[in-house]
Design a protein around this motif. Structure first.
Motif, short mmCIF file in Angstrom:
data_model
loop_
_atom_site.label_atom_id
_atom_site.label_comp_id
_atom_site.label_asym_id
_atom_site.label_seq_id
_atom_site.Cartn_x
_atom_site.Cartn_y
_atom_site.Cartn_z
N LYS A 48 -0.40 -55.48 60.13
CA LYS A 48 -0.22 -55.75 61.56
C LYS A 48 -0.48 -54.52 62.43
CE LYS A 48 1.77 -59.37 59.62
NZ LYS A 48 0.95 -60.50 59.15
N LEU A 49 -1.43 -53.70 62.03
CA LEU A 49 -1.72 -52.48 62.78
C LEU A 49 -3.14 -52.51 63.34
CD1 LEU A 49 -0.20 -49.75 60.43
CD2 LEU A 49 0.90 -50.92 62.36
N VAL A 50 -3.28 -52.04 64.58
CA VAL A 50 -4.61 -51.66 65.07
C VAL A 50 -4.59 -50.13 65.07
CG1 VAL A 50 -5.35 -53.65 66.41
CG2 VAL A 50 -3.76 -52.07 67.43
N HIS A 51 -5.35 -49.57 64.17
CA HIS A 51 -5.26 -48.13 63.96
C HIS A 51 -6.58 -47.57 63.47
CE1 HIS A 51 -4.24 -48.36 59.38
NE2 HIS A 51 -4.84 -49.46 59.76
N GLY A 52 -6.71 -46.27 63.59
CA GLY A 52 -7.92 -45.63 63.13
C GLY A 52 -7.97 -45.49 61.62
N GLY A 53 -6.78 -45.46 61.01
CA GLY A 53 -6.71 -45.27 59.56
C GLY A 53 -6.61 -43.79 59.23
N LEU A 54 -5.44 -43.22 59.50
CA LEU A 54 -5.23 -41.79 59.29
C LEU A 54 -5.63 -41.35 57.89
CD1 LEU A 54 -4.12 -39.06 60.26
CD2 LEU A 54 -1.82 -39.86 59.59
N ARG A 55 -5.27 -42.14 56.88
CA ARG A 55 -5.53 -41.71 55.51
C ARG A 55 -7.00 -41.75 55.14
NH1 ARG A 55 -5.32 -45.94 51.38
NH2 ARG A 55 -5.21 -48.00 52.32
N TYR A 56 -7.84 -42.47 55.94
CA TYR A 56 -9.26 -42.51 55.63
C TYR A 56 -9.94 -41.17 55.87
CZ TYR A 56 -8.17 -47.50 56.09
OH TYR A 56 -7.60 -48.74 55.98
N LEU A 57 -9.28 -40.29 56.64
CA LEU A 57 -9.85 -38.96 56.86
C LEU A 57 -9.95 -38.19 55.54
CD1 LEU A 57 -7.99 -37.89 60.14
CD2 LEU A 57 -10.37 -38.65 59.91
N GLU A 58 -9.01 -38.47 54.61
CA GLU A 58 -9.05 -37.80 53.31
C GLU A 58 -10.31 -38.13 52.53
OE1 GLU A 58 -4.85 -36.76 51.42
OE2 GLU A 58 -5.24 -38.91 51.47
N TYR A 59 -10.88 -39.30 52.82
CA TYR A 59 -12.08 -39.74 52.11
C TYR A 59 -13.34 -39.51 52.95
CZ TYR A 59 -8.46 -41.93 49.31
OH TYR A 59 -7.33 -42.15 48.54
#
Length: 490
Positions: A48-59
């Protein structure tokens, strides 16, 4: 057999509904076919989030994060009733990502998407901050950053509703059984009928590759099916912040305030090999999520505390990643070669935050082959149904509802305002009391609302109403839910 449609969209999740809205708004004659209910699969089973995906920066998914952060702002602007800002607490955890790394990542997260309207990251002393009071004492420092919350299933329904109001034909519980090209027309058999179209969009999500094969196409991309499970427990905290919790296996989990009385905890990442129609959280996943929360909160959570679970299968483009959480959340769009005849466009992968951009990209590509798709992109400016007010004016909307319907409690006002926005009056009407809304099935869910959801929003079963059009199922007893099932003839 009726006159041919310009476009048949197969799949009533967020991508399919988004394409239907965009294409109908550009003048196309559109038919959307969904084998179940709108958003009955992956699109109602997200975190239920509209987000950039903070953890995707790690990849190193910088382009994906940049796009998603931009879309976070856009979706908030066009749907300010079902999208709202939320602050997230990220505790610094010994032995995991160091503080400097978290700060650097959050700085990039604040700026990579351009100047937005949400507050930037700040450091937090958890010994003094209200969000630290419920955490174990060893968590002393952390960060607070911004993202957004969305009612995912209603996002789908509102896109379909807007598409219908622009002329699209939306048909739920109409499974496609075959499709074939004959000259310059597709013939699609679904629900016992045959429909004609000048193009098809494959928006079947985790079944996109299966659908491609069904209609005689070789899948342009492989789909990696990854199950994400969530649990709901009695609330672990009273404030309005959410938490992002690092885990020893390098994954992260969220703990989010949900429906006033509960905490939503998720998600897992597990490759899924079974049916995508009946997806359940496994006992191992439930235990994993309990343990994930117990590493941080003073109040322990056990599987016996879980009041609700849900699981969905994400359709990820198979990029060969070893671990499911490392697989890209980006999307691919494939338009068939002109030599194949009338076109079919496939949407592979994607995430809910970027659905509008995915749909826009898909319709732009189709416009190369379908001249009827005239006009420029428009969906980022026009509000979704009920969202025709300033994105900062949600409190004013609540005040208007309180004034017009003084019998509603504050909880009712917030629930109804966030679900229906400026269209709440379409079913509340001239009601002066609860009795004017007919039978109350429990938790404030009335006959007037249920009738509206069936008449306007394609709800046919109690499940559609309790868990997708609303989330009132979590507030109602089994007896109350049974009463609604009987009323709806389930």
């Amino acid at each position: 057999m009726s006159e041919a449609y310009d476009l048949i969209i197969i799949g009533g999740g967020v991508n399919g509904a988004g394409v239907a809205r965009d294409a109908a708004g550009r003048g196309a004659k559109v038919l959307l076919l969904e084998k179940g209910d709108l958003a009955s699969g992956t699109s109602s089973k997200s975190t239920k989030l509209v987000h950039g995906g903070l953890r995707y920066l790690e990849y190193y998914e910088f382009a994906l994060v940049r796009e998603a952060l931009g879309e976070r702002e856009t979706v908030w602007q066009i749907a300010p009733h079902i999208v709202w800002p939320m602050r997230f607490i990220l505790p610094v955890t010994d032995g995991m990502r160091p503080r400097w790394m978290l700060r650097a990542g959050l700085f990039l997260y604040d700026h990579i998407g351009g100047k937005g309207r949400l507050k930037n990251t700040s450091s937090v002393n958890l010994k003094k901050h209200a969000a630290g009071a419920v955490l174990e004492k060893r968590y002393k420092r952390g960060f607070e950053y911004s993202d957004g919350w969305v009612d995912d299933a209603r996002l789908v329904v509102l896109n379909a509703l807007d598409a219908a109001e622009r002329g699209a034909d939306i048909r739920t519980r109409t499974p496609v059984t075959s499709a074939r090209r004959e000259g310059d027309i597709w013939h699609v058999e679904a629900g016992g009928d045959t429909f004609q179209a000048r193009a098809i969009v494959n928006a079947a999500g985790p079944e996109a590759d299966d659908l491609a094969r069904l209609v005689g196409e070789h899948p342009a991309y492989g789909i990696r099916r990854v199950r994400g499970s969530h649990i709901v427990v009695p609330k672990l905290f009273d404030h309005d912040r959410a938490y992002i919790l690092q885990q020893p296996d390098t994954r992260i989990c969220f703990a989010i305030p949900w429906e006033n009385d509960f905490t939503l905890i998720g998600t897992t990442d597990a490759d899924h090999s079974g049916s995508v129609d009946e997806v359940q959280a496994s006992a191992e996943e439930i235990r994993y999520l309990c343990d994930a929360a117990n590493r941080y909160f003073k109040q322990d959570v056990t599987p016996d505390d879980v009041v609700h679970t849900y699981a969905g299968v994400r359709a990820l483009v198979d990029d060969g990643s070893g671990r499911p959480e490392a697989a890209t959340r980006g999307y691919k769009i494939a338009l068939s070669d002109p030599s194949r005849g009338v076109p079919i466009l496939g949407i592979y992968g994607g995430k809910i935050t970027s659905y509008r951009h995915v749909a826009e990209d898909a319709v732009n590509k189709l416009a190369e082959r379908l001249p009827v798709l005239k006009g420029a992109s428009w969906t980022g400016k026009e509000p979704l149904p009920g969202g025709d007010f300033a994105f900062t004016a949600q409190p004013i909307l609540f005040d208007v509802l309180r004034e017009d319907y003084p019998f509603l409690s504050d909880t009712d006002v917030v629930r109804i305002g966030r679900a229906y926005g400026t269209r709440a009056g379409d079913w509340l009407g001239d009601a002066k009391s609860w009795s004017d809304l007919g039978r109350n099935f429990g938790a404030g869910l009335t006959e007037a609302e249920v009738d509206y959801l069936g008449r306007v929003e394609w709800a046919q079963t109690a499940e559609d109403v309790l868990w997708r059009r609303t989330k009132q199922g979590v507030h109602m007893s089994e007896a109350e839910q049974a009463g609604l099932r009987e009323f709806m003839g389930d």
